[in-house]
Design an enzyme around this catalytic site. Sequence first.
Site, PDB file in Angstrom:
ATOM      1  N   PRO A 166      29.719  45.474  25.451  1.00 14.39           N
ATOM      2  CA  PRO A 166      28.359  46.040  24.969  1.00 14.39           C
ATOM      3  C   PRO A 166      27.293  47.068  25.576  1.00 14.39           C
ATOM      4  O   PRO A 166      27.325  46.577  26.634  1.00 14.39           O
ATOM      5  CB  PRO A 166      27.557  44.763  24.297  1.00 14.39           C
ATOM      6  CG  PRO A 166      28.530  43.449  24.819  1.00 14.39           C
ATOM      7  CD  PRO A 166      29.741  44.087  25.686  1.00 14.39           C
ATOM      8  N   GLU A 167      26.865  47.845  24.888  1.00 13.10           N
ATOM      9  CA  GLU A 167      26.164  48.870  25.697  1.00 13.10           C
ATOM     10  C   GLU A 167      24.692  48.267  25.612  1.00 13.10           C
ATOM     11  O   GLU A 167      24.476  47.374  24.775  1.00 13.10           O
ATOM     12  CB  GLU A 167      26.302  50.309  25.624  1.00 13.10           C
ATOM     13  CG  GLU A 167      27.737  50.522  25.633  1.00 13.10           C
ATOM     14  CD  GLU A 167      28.222  51.954  25.682  1.00 13.10           C
ATOM     15  OE1 GLU A 167      27.397  52.822  25.964  1.00 13.10           O
ATOM     16  OE2 GLU A 167      29.326  52.379  25.580  1.00 13.10           O
ATOM     17  N   LYS A 204      22.270  45.992  30.386  1.00 13.28           N
ATOM     18  CA  LYS A 204      23.175  44.996  29.820  1.00 13.28           C
ATOM     19  C   LYS A 204      23.016  43.632  30.050  1.00 13.28           C
ATOM     20  O   LYS A 204      23.720  42.712  29.545  1.00 13.28           O
ATOM     21  CB  LYS A 204      24.349  45.271  30.360  1.00 13.28           C
ATOM     22  CG  LYS A 204      24.871  47.001  29.943  1.00 13.28           C
ATOM     23  CD  LYS A 204      26.397  46.983  30.665  1.00 13.28           C
ATOM     24  CE  LYS A 204      26.559  48.728  30.333  1.00 13.28           C
ATOM     25  NZ  LYS A 204      27.923  48.906  30.823  1.00 13.28           N
TER      26      LYS A 204
END
Length: 285
Positions: free
Chosen positions: A2-3, A55
């Site tokens: 996930p960014e 993140k």
Amino acid sequence: MPEGDTIFRTARALGRALNGRPITGFRSTYPRLTRFHDDTPLVGQTVERVESRGKWLLIRFSGGGTMATHMLMSGSWHIYRHGERWQQPRIHMRIVIENSDYVAVGFRVPVAEMHTTQSLVCNLRIPCSEIDVLSGQFDAKEAVRRLLAHGDEEIGDVLLHQEVMAGVGNVFKSEICFVAGINPFRKVATITREQAGEAVAAAQRLLAANVLEDSSDAVVTYGGRKRRTTHESDSSVSLWVYGRKGEACRRCGEPIRGRIQGPDARVTFWCGRCQPMPDGREIDG
Ligand SMILES: [Zn+2]
């Protein structure tokens, strides 16, 4: 992985379920977390704030502790009503935080730490807000300075350095370079301060556009939100270059190129015509 935009949306959703409500239950499979809970019970405390830092996701408790989690490739947070069926097997449960309305479950969250205000300030891995692209305290000028300090590295790699700009991941990396018109294989030393400024501004703009209230889980940088209605999860209709190798550039029609880049062998996409090398050299892809 996930960014930053995904973590931002996760933090917002968790915050809505947890903020300001007294904690009625806490469990974890991580001994370090349960030890912290034994010493300083989280039950009875309230969640003051949930925030993203690049993140990382931070849950701040009224007793002064902060739980920092990182999803890496596998982790995710879910929010359920009491009694609602979980969408992942219980064996993947790592952390549970309950209040009278909701149950927040961290599934397969691989990194979870408890911090005091002190240890958070001194922590070198968890970025401060000033370097988090999505934070209101983000300092773009300083980000340009940090970017330009990596002169002998390729910009596509440097954009992934979380200590340069926290939150940019592999999809945004290619999209930022395209929007800024910079070939991702250029050494940072060959780009101007102005171009570096454009890359930083593009990072802010593209990530911010993906944390709007109606943002879905897919990264969207091209074509606006309306286009998504027919192809919800098809990234090829919503991105400029990422994942589009061989397809026509949306600006010039040239086939988009793609190849592995950098020490971590991450895939990079670009348009040879819209993002030329300064010396006219062709990068195979
Ligand atoms: Zn092009």
